[in-house]
Scaffold this motif. Structure first.
Motif, PDB file in Angstrom:
ATOM      1  N   THR A 204       0.841  -1.198   0.000  1.00 53.03           N
ATOM      2  CA  THR A 204       0.000   0.000   0.000  1.00 53.03           C
ATOM      3  C   THR A 204       0.870   1.240   0.000  1.00 53.03           C
ATOM      4  O   THR A 204       0.628   2.203  -0.727  1.00 53.03           O
ATOM      5  CB  THR A 204      -0.878   0.030   1.257  1.00 53.03           C
ATOM      6  OG1 THR A 204      -1.221  -1.269   1.606  1.00 53.03           O
ATOM      7  CG2 THR A 204      -2.081   0.870   1.045  1.00 53.03           C
ATOM      8  N   ARG A 207       2.345   1.874  -3.294  1.00 51.38           N
ATOM      9  CA  ARG A 207       1.347   2.330  -4.258  1.00 51.38           C
ATOM     10  C   ARG A 207       1.017   3.795  -4.022  1.00 51.38           C
ATOM     11  O   ARG A 207       0.955   4.589  -4.944  1.00 51.38           O
ATOM     12  CB  ARG A 207       0.096   1.478  -4.087  1.00 51.38           C
ATOM     13  CG  ARG A 207      -0.604   1.194  -5.370  1.00 51.38           C
ATOM     14  CD  ARG A 207      -1.508   0.008  -5.237  1.00 51.38           C
ATOM     15  NE  ARG A 207      -2.465   0.099  -4.166  1.00 51.38           N
ATOM     16  CZ  ARG A 207      -2.626  -0.842  -3.243  1.00 51.38           C
ATOM     17  NH1 ARG A 207      -1.888  -1.924  -3.280  1.00 51.38           N
ATOM     18  NH2 ARG A 207      -3.529  -0.701  -2.311  1.00 51.38           N
ATOM     19  N   VAL A 208       0.811   4.125  -2.748  1.00 51.14           N
ATOM     20  CA  VAL A 208       0.452   5.512  -2.434  1.00 51.14           C
ATOM     21  C   VAL A 208       1.582   6.446  -2.852  1.00 51.14           C
ATOM     22  O   VAL A 208       1.357   7.481  -3.482  1.00 51.14           O
ATOM     23  CB  VAL A 208       0.148   5.648  -0.935  1.00 51.14           C
ATOM     24  CG1 VAL A 208       0.027   7.112  -0.562  1.00 51.14           C
ATOM     25  CG2 VAL A 208      -1.123   4.925  -0.597  1.00 51.14           C
ATOM     26  N   ARG A 211       1.719   7.074  -6.475  1.00 54.49           N
ATOM     27  CA  ARG A 211       0.705   8.010  -6.960  1.00 54.49           C
ATOM     28  C   ARG A 211       0.999   9.431  -6.508  1.00 54.49           C
ATOM     29  O   ARG A 211       0.818  10.384  -7.255  1.00 54.49           O
ATOM     30  CB  ARG A 211      -0.667   7.582  -6.479  1.00 54.49           C
ATOM     31  CG  ARG A 211      -1.259   6.512  -7.350  1.00 54.49           C
ATOM     32  CD  ARG A 211      -2.754   6.506  -7.224  1.00 54.49           C
ATOM     33  NE  ARG A 211      -3.145   6.234  -5.847  1.00 54.49           N
ATOM     34  CZ  ARG A 211      -3.406   5.026  -5.393  1.00 54.49           C
ATOM     35  NH1 ARG A 211      -3.332   3.999  -6.194  1.00 54.49           N
ATOM     36  NH2 ARG A 211      -3.741   4.849  -4.148  1.00 54.49           N
ATOM     37  N   VAL A 212       1.464   9.572  -5.269  1.00 54.16           N
ATOM     38  CA  VAL A 212       1.741  10.906  -4.748  1.00 54.16           C
ATOM     39  C   VAL A 212       2.862  11.556  -5.556  1.00 54.16           C
ATOM     40  O   VAL A 212       2.787  12.719  -5.936  1.00 54.16           O
ATOM     41  CB  VAL A 212       2.131  10.837  -3.256  1.00 54.16           C
ATOM     42  CG1 VAL A 212       2.636  12.181  -2.785  1.00 54.16           C
ATOM     43  CG2 VAL A 212       0.949  10.403  -2.435  1.00 54.16           C
ATOM     44  N   LYS A 254       6.860  15.062   1.518  1.00 59.69           N
ATOM     45  CA  LYS A 254       5.641  14.266   1.321  1.00 59.69           C
ATOM     46  C   LYS A 254       5.887  12.816   1.688  1.00 59.69           C
ATOM     47  O   LYS A 254       5.061  12.173   2.338  1.00 59.69           O
ATOM     48  CB  LYS A 254       5.205  14.348  -0.139  1.00 59.69           C
ATOM     49  CG  LYS A 254       4.328  15.551  -0.401  1.00 59.69           C
ATOM     50  CD  LYS A 254       3.728  15.468  -1.772  1.00 59.69           C
ATOM     51  CE  LYS A 254       2.851  16.665  -2.021  1.00 59.69           C
ATOM     52  NZ  LYS A 254       2.368  16.700  -3.398  1.00 59.69           N
ATOM     53  N   LYS A 257       5.871  12.402   5.306  1.00 59.44           N
ATOM     54  CA  LYS A 257       4.531  12.523   5.879  1.00 59.44           C
ATOM     55  C   LYS A 257       3.729  11.235   5.667  1.00 59.44           C
ATOM     56  O   LYS A 257       3.105  10.703   6.589  1.00 59.44           O
ATOM     57  CB  LYS A 257       3.814  13.692   5.222  1.00 59.44           C
ATOM     58  CG  LYS A 257       2.877  14.391   6.179  1.00 59.44           C
ATOM     59  CD  LYS A 257       2.434  15.715   5.629  1.00 59.44           C
ATOM     60  CE  LYS A 257       1.267  16.214   6.440  1.00 59.44           C
ATOM     61  NZ  LYS A 257       0.638  17.379   5.824  1.00 59.44           N
ATOM     62  N   VAL A 258       3.777  10.756   4.428  1.00 65.65           N
ATOM     63  CA  VAL A 258       3.055   9.515   4.135  1.00 65.65           C
ATOM     64  C   VAL A 258       3.589   8.394   5.005  1.00 65.65           C
ATOM     65  O   VAL A 258       2.834   7.641   5.617  1.00 65.65           O
ATOM     66  CB  VAL A 258       3.182   9.147   2.641  1.00 65.65           C
ATOM     67  CG1 VAL A 258       2.602   7.770   2.390  1.00 65.65           C
ATOM     68  CG2 VAL A 258       2.486  10.173   1.794  1.00 65.65           C
ATOM     69  N   SER A 261       2.379   8.649   8.506  1.00 70.61           N
ATOM     70  CA  SER A 261       0.964   8.333   8.692  1.00 70.61           C
ATOM     71  C   SER A 261       0.693   6.855   8.459  1.00 70.61           C
ATOM     72  O   SER A 261      -0.282   6.316   8.972  1.00 70.61           O
ATOM     73  CB  SER A 261       0.099   9.188   7.773  1.00 70.61           C
ATOM     74  OG  SER A 261       0.393   8.884   6.443  1.00 70.61           O
ATOM     75  N   MET A 262       1.562   6.195   7.707  1.00 71.39           N
ATOM     76  CA  MET A 262       1.348   4.756   7.505  1.00 71.39           C
ATOM     77  C   MET A 262       1.998   3.940   8.608  1.00 71.39           C
ATOM     78  O   MET A 262       2.028   2.724   8.531  1.00 71.39           O
ATOM     79  CB  MET A 262       1.953   4.311   6.172  1.00 71.39           C
ATOM     80  CG  MET A 262       1.353   4.951   4.967  1.00 71.39           C
ATOM     81  SD  MET A 262      -0.243   4.291   4.563  1.00 71.39           S
ATOM     82  CE  MET A 262       0.184   2.742   3.860  1.00 71.39           C
TER      83      MET A 262
END
Lengths: 839, 380
Positions: A204, A207-208, A211-212, A254, A257-258, A261-262
């Motif tokens: 995940t 993938r995120v 895309r980001v 970014k 941050k991702v 949060s993950m």
């Protein structure tokens, strides 16, 4: 009354007793009674909310203590290396009665709280340290993996650069590059983020990020081999090291941050190899320090748990008991001055002296001189049913209780089931060998009873263990019926002289005929029948008739059991309104059939002038064309007259059953009304003197409630009586037919069992027994084992369960429907022993 | 037809859910709960119900949020049990139910991120039924475009988003618009899905969903008074499956004050009652205690949308309660019909309502506001 020898025939005499307990000895009294375990307390304040009752504060405190004890238990359980818990019988008892009881409880409460506080603190620090340890381990992994990654990359890079160098490297930059190479550094112009993440989330995450960043990244990840264990829950998580290269601060921000949060952890990694090595060293040394600290903390925690383990069992016990005591105390009522507590409850009448003794003991223990007062109450309410069982009768009683708990003082079919149940089972299971196997199994369970009772056996085996005495008797009876059927693993025993002799086969005539030689085989079936062509014909006819005989006897016996009930409950009219007509009906049709069966057996039909008649056709003919008996198939002279008389007798019984009882009731009702008693006014009917045998009386007139407390005695309408009797009559008459037929299952199952065991023998052992030599021995061993396994699993366990089920049905449906009311409710005394069992 | 085949796939689960329903608190139990003096009494009282010992291992003192969390956990466990045992089309139906929570979670996170809240804290506050894998990444998004392309594109919410939301910056107003558009699309889609199931499911679910749609429409209208939301924009947010559609929706779109809203609802008898009484008993409502938990995701619809006048706020809170009562009523009706999926939906909604009521009572006990303790909404 109370000094009758205790018997399973009827349930115990019960008394409603009232206890008046001074508040200061209340706790000790209940504790004593709980140890004794034969008083069932009634809830005297059913309208009060649970949290408004008197002892709710104590209960809450005990709950809190229980929570702590549970917490300890779960902590001990989670520990990887098992911590010894000293068993209850080994630890010093915590005395919670007597003058020091309150203090003991207070001390225990404080002690538990202290232990909990200490343990939580240790857990916290342990967890904190583990957390830090985990971080360091992760950091080490990240460092190691990134280092590897950079090294690989460096090698590759060098190769590429070298090749470039050789051909067309610009000279001007050469110095620059030389310098670079000399330091052994590779300056990546890409920046990167490195850290660890849960493996499940990796895809995940990727993938995120993709895309980001719209694909502007290079991500590499490596599995960390060993799992991380959460110290608090013991759950394992597996993680991956990742390293992501991307351009520019915004993108890196970014990513961070991702990642955060993950749930990923990011570690700052330097590009410089030397600095990496430095931090690696640092991490390693810190890791070592931390491990030592962690080890010490763990050892301390373990020591604490050990001390807890010493006492845990007794704490659990005390907490459970105290909770039960206070819950019971909540059922009691305060008197007006709140000085004493009033308890009401049921107890067996014969145990009252014991209870008195216990009360006195409680008073002495607590050091006061105000004893609790016990006195019996006269009551109108139905007492609970209590059968005093021992470990032998317990199983049989449970079988009957599973159908329904007997009404108070009703004849208890559980007593007779001790013999009839294993016997009916054995009729279906008759085989000496199989019977012996289950007998041995049961005997082993009984021999190691003490040991097995303590162990947790699991649901299935536990059930078998509970029924070990049933199984024992079933085995014994099966051996007996096995001798009757002359069956041992489908073979027969040749114990006595056979009644048949066989001539030598002559010539091409393959069939040989047995000739009676004057002997009578004294017990069981003659082994000569074994293997005979008409063996099945013979055994079928024999077993079928035997099942009918047994069935009719069993049912007649069940009908007879009504009589003690009618006498005990003073329903004398029921003897001639119910019992006698039922008996006549049953005997005149099916009893006659049984007599005919036995008579037919006594006649030597080979010498008789007529053909043997079919009894089935005889019975059908008796009902359908009364008075006509074909002389060809006549069993005895005068048969038609006898049958007509019997049929008439049975016919008379139906209206007799249907009408007399409602009529008598009607008469009695009119009489009472004639005396001027109506409805509630019936309170002082003179018959109402004997209070203890009231149960039966409520059948009758519209007698009202003396103690109008909480139980409703519904008034019996006349129409209700009529409807009830009509249903009862129809059920009985039709039931006689279908139930008799139902006993044929004895034959069917016995046949199936015998045939199955024969098939098993023929398919396995019979084939290899004739072989000789080494092959024969090997085959014999293999097939023998197979035969044994199949015998036990299919013939003993599976067939046994099926026969058990059918025996159960014959008792529940065929026998119980003849006499058993089963309208009682179980006696559930306050007992500490039960609480321990539940735990 | 459904009587013939329904039980093949869903008989077991229907049995389970009806069993769960039998465990909902009764009026009697609510009465007992309201008599509690302390939270501990409350716990003792609850342990006699189907909740059992769900709080037994909590150290004292127990906070109301713990009660709410634990109770929600019970609900989530039950839902997950149902979901893991379900087969198509029931599994799809149950999945549809989670979308509503997903929408709430998405909105919660982007609003929180916008106001600079800690992401982890936000994640904890999300409803567990609406959690999806990529949810944490929501905090990265700074505009609608990014929101869609980074995260939502692979969630089931993507079609709702793609079809209805036009790119704009994320600000409070836009977030509310997004929420309501998503909800509108969701309700319409769910209704369409139920219609494909046909039979009593479609019938019962349409009744419930259309009320939900109307409720949202009315809420949006009332809460948009005095904000910069234009009437055209407002009209676009109304779901088109309600009983008010189309005339009522049009009237609502033109409404300028609460009276016009009332007139718009006039044609429908049940809705008329909401306003009748709310006019009279206006102001009886008021600030609920804080911390009603996640359950209140939907009713906070547009508290962000604008600041309402005090009198209006009181009326709205009161109206909200009436809506809840009516919703409970509709959900109870769903249990009267057999061989349909609406019982699953209704059970979850009723249980949610029950948790809200429990939390309310616990909150009242904790804050010693005993005069308001009876304002909960009973289920059975």
């Amino acid at each position: 009354m109370g000094d009758e020898y205790p018997t399973l025939f009827r349930s115990e005499q019960m008394s409603l007793v009232q206890l008046i307990v001074p508040t200061e000895v209340a706790h000790d009294t209940i504790a004593e009674l709980g140890e004794l375990g034969n008083v069932q307390f009634k809830d005297l304040n059913p309208n009060v909310n649970p949290f408004q009752r008197s002892f709710v504060g104590e209960i809450r405190r005990i709950d809190e203590m229980a929570r702590r004890v549970r917490f300890f238990a779960s902590q001990i359980e989670k520990e990887k290396e098992p911590i010894p818990i000293r068993p209850l019988y080994d630890s010093a008892p915590l005395v919670t009665v007597g003058p020091r009881a309150a203090q003991t409880i207070d001390e225990l409460d404080v002690k538990l709280a202290e232990h909990e506080a200490r343990l939580t603190q240790m857990n916290d620090s342990y967890q904190l340290l583990s957390e830090r340890l985990r971080e360091l381990v992760e950091a080490r992994h990240v460092l190691r993996e990134t280092a590897q990654f950079f090294e690989q990359a460096a090698v590759r890079e060098t190769e590429v650069r070298n090749s470039l160098d050789d051909s067309s490297a610009p000279l001007l930059q050469h110095d620059d590059r030389e310098q670079q190479y000399s330091t052994g550094e590779l300056q990546f112009d890409l920046e990167f983020v490195a850290g660890t993440i849960d493996r499940a989330r990796l895809s995940t995450f990727e993938r995120v990020l993709w895309r980001v960043l719209r694909g502007n990244l290079y991500m590499n990840y490596i599995d960390i081999q060993e799992p991380f264990v959460d110290p608090a829950t013991g759950a394992e998580t597996r993680k991956n090291v990742f390293i992501i290269f991307a351009h520019g601060d915004i993108l890196l921000g970014k990513i961070r941050k991702v990642a955060e949060s993950m749930g990923a952890t990011i570690y700052p990694i330097d590009v410089n190899a030397d600095k990496r090595a430095d931090s690696m060293r640092e991490v390693t040394s810190r890791l070592e320090d931390l491990q030592i600290v962690l080890y010490n903390t763990g050892a301390n925690r373990r020591a604490e748990l050990m001390t807890i383990g010493e006492n845990l069992a007794s704490w659990q016990d005390v907490v459970a008991k105290e909770k039960l005591i206070y819950e019971t105390l909540n059922l009691l009522n305060y008197d007006v001055r709140r000085k004493t507590l009033i308890a009401e409850g049921w107890c067996p009448t014969r145990d009252i002296p014991q209870i008195q003794l216990a009360l006195r003991h409680a008073t002495e223990e607590s050091g006061t001189n105000v004893p609790p007062i016990l006195h019996e109450l006269q009551t109108n309410r139905t007492p609970p049913t209590f059968h005093r069982t021992n470990k032998f009768t317990e199983g049989f009683q449970t079988i009957m209780d599973a159908y329904g708990v007997a009404s108070y003082q009703e004849v208890n079919p559980g007593l007779f089931a001790v013999i009839t149940f294993p016997f009916l089972f054995a009729v279906m299971f008759g085989d000496i060998g199989h019977g012996f196997i289950i007998f041995i199994a049961a005997a082993i369970m009984i021999l190691f009873e003490r040991k097995l009772a303590k162990a947790d056996l699991g649901e299935i085996f536990g059930t078998f263990f509970f029924g070990r005495y049933i199984i024992l008797l079933m085995g014994l009876f099966s051996i007996y019926t096995g001798f009757l059927y002359n069956d041992i693993f489908s073979k027969s025993l040749h114990l006595f002289h056979s009644g048949w002799s066989f001539s030598e086969p002559n010539g091409n005539d393959t069939s040989i005929v047995g000739i009676p030689n004057g002997h009578t085989y004294p017990f069981g079936i003659d082994p000569a029948w074994h293997g005979a062509e008409n063996a099945l014909l013979f055994t079928n006819s024999y077993k079928m008739k035997m099942s009918i005989v047994l069935g009719v006897i069993h049912m007649s016996f069940a009908v007879c059991l009504q009589v003690p009930n009618h006498i005990r409950f003073k329903r004398f009219s029921d003897i001639y309104t119910n019992f006698i007509p039922q008996m006549i009906f049953l005997q005149s049709i099916f009893g006659y059939l049984v007599v005919c069966i036995i008579y037919k057996w006594t006649i030597d039909w080979s010498k008789a002038s007529t053909q043997p008649p079919s009894l089935l056709n005889m019975l059908i003919g008796m009902v359908l064309s009364p008075g006509n008996v074909d002389p060809e198939s006549q069993l005895y002279p005068g048969q038609s007259t006898v049958q007509v008389i019997l049929l008439l007798l049975a016919g008379v019984c139906v209206p007799w059953l249907l009408i007399t009882k409602p009529y008598l009731q009607y008469q009695e009702m009119k009489k009472i009304q004639g005396q001027g008693y109506i409805g509630l006014g019936a309170e002082d009917v003179p018959r109402h003197t004997d209070d203890t045998t009231l149960e039966g009386e409520e059948e009758g007139n519209g007698r009202a409630i003396v103690e109008a407390n909480d139980e409703e005695h519904e008034e019996h309408d006349f129409s209700e009586v009529v409807v009830h009797q009509v249903i009862h009559t129809i059920e009985f008459c039709l039931g006689c037919v279908s139930h008799t037929a139902s006993y044929l299952r004895l034959w069917a199952l016995s046949l199936a069992h015998a045939q199955l065991s024969e098939v098993l023998w023929d398919m396995t052992l019979a084939n290899v027994l004739g072989m000789s030599g080494l092959v024969g021995i090997i085959a014999l061993v293999i097939v023998g084992v197979m035969w044994l396994v199949l015998t036990i699993s299919i013939l003993c366990v599976m067939e046994g369960l099926s026969a058990f089920l059918h025996a159960l049905r014959l008792h529940w449906v065929e026998a119980n429907s003849k006499h058993y009311e089963a309208g009682g409710y179980q006696f559930v005394p306050l007992s500490f022993a039960r609480v321990n069992e539940k735990q | 037809m459904e009587a013939l085949l329904f039980n093949v796939d869903s008989g077991f689960l229907e049995g389970i859910v009806r069993g769960y329903k039998a465990g909902l608190l009764t009026q009697n139990q609510y009465n007992n709960l309201t008599q509690c003096e302390t939270i501990e009494d409350f716990r003792t009282q609850l342990s006699a119900t189907d909740y059992g010992n769900f709080l037994a291992n909590e150290p004292l003192p127990i906070s109301t949020s713990t009660i709410s969390d634990k109770a929600t956990q019970v609900l989530v466990d039950q839902f997950n049990y149902l979901r893991s045992n379900a087969v198509e089309p029931l599994s799809k139906f149950l999945e549809y139910m989670t979308y509503a929570y997903m929408i709430d979670n998405v909105i919660l996170i982007i609003t929180g991120t916008l106001h600079g809240r800690n992401t982890n804290e936000l994640l904890q506050r999300c409803h567990p039924l609406g959690v999806f894998d990529t949810m944490p990444a929501l905090c990265v998004a700074t505009n609608v475009e990014e929101l869609y392309h980074t995260v939502l594109v692979e969630t089931p919410l993507a079609p709702y988003f793609r079809d209805s939301v036009t790119a704009a910056d994320l600000d409070d107003l836009n977030i509310e618009i997004i929420r309501n558009t998503l909800y509108k699309a969701y309700l319409e889609d769910f209704d369409a899905f139920c219609r494909t199931l046909g039979g009593p499911t479609a019938e019962v679910m349409h009744r419930i969903l259309s009320f939900e749609a109307d409720r949202r429409a009315i809420n949006i209208t009332i809460n948009s008074f005095g904000t910069q939301l234009s009437k055209e924009q407002r009209a676009k947010l109304f779901p088109t499956i309600g009983r008010l559609f189309p005339e009522g929706n049009n009237a609502l779109a033109r409404a300028d004050d609460i009276d016009q809203v009332r007139q718009a609802c006039e044609p429908i008898a049940e809705y008329r009652a909401f306003f009748d009484a709310s006019g009279a008993g206006g102001g009886a409502g008021g600030a609920r205690p804080n911390g009603t938990g996640h359950g209140g995701g939907s009713e906070s619809t547009a508290n962000l949308l604008g600041d309402l006048g005090d009198d209006l706020g009181g009326g709205a809170a009161d109206l909200e309660d009436r809506f809840f009562v009516h919703e409970v009523h509709l959900n109870k009706l769903a249990f009267l019909q057999q061989f349909q999926y609406a019982v699953f939906y209704s059970y979850i909604k009723l249980k949610e309502q029950e948790i809200r009521s429990l939390t309310w009572i616990a909150e009242c006990i904790a804050q010693n506001a005993r005069d308001r303790i009876h304002d909960y909404i009973p289920t059975f």
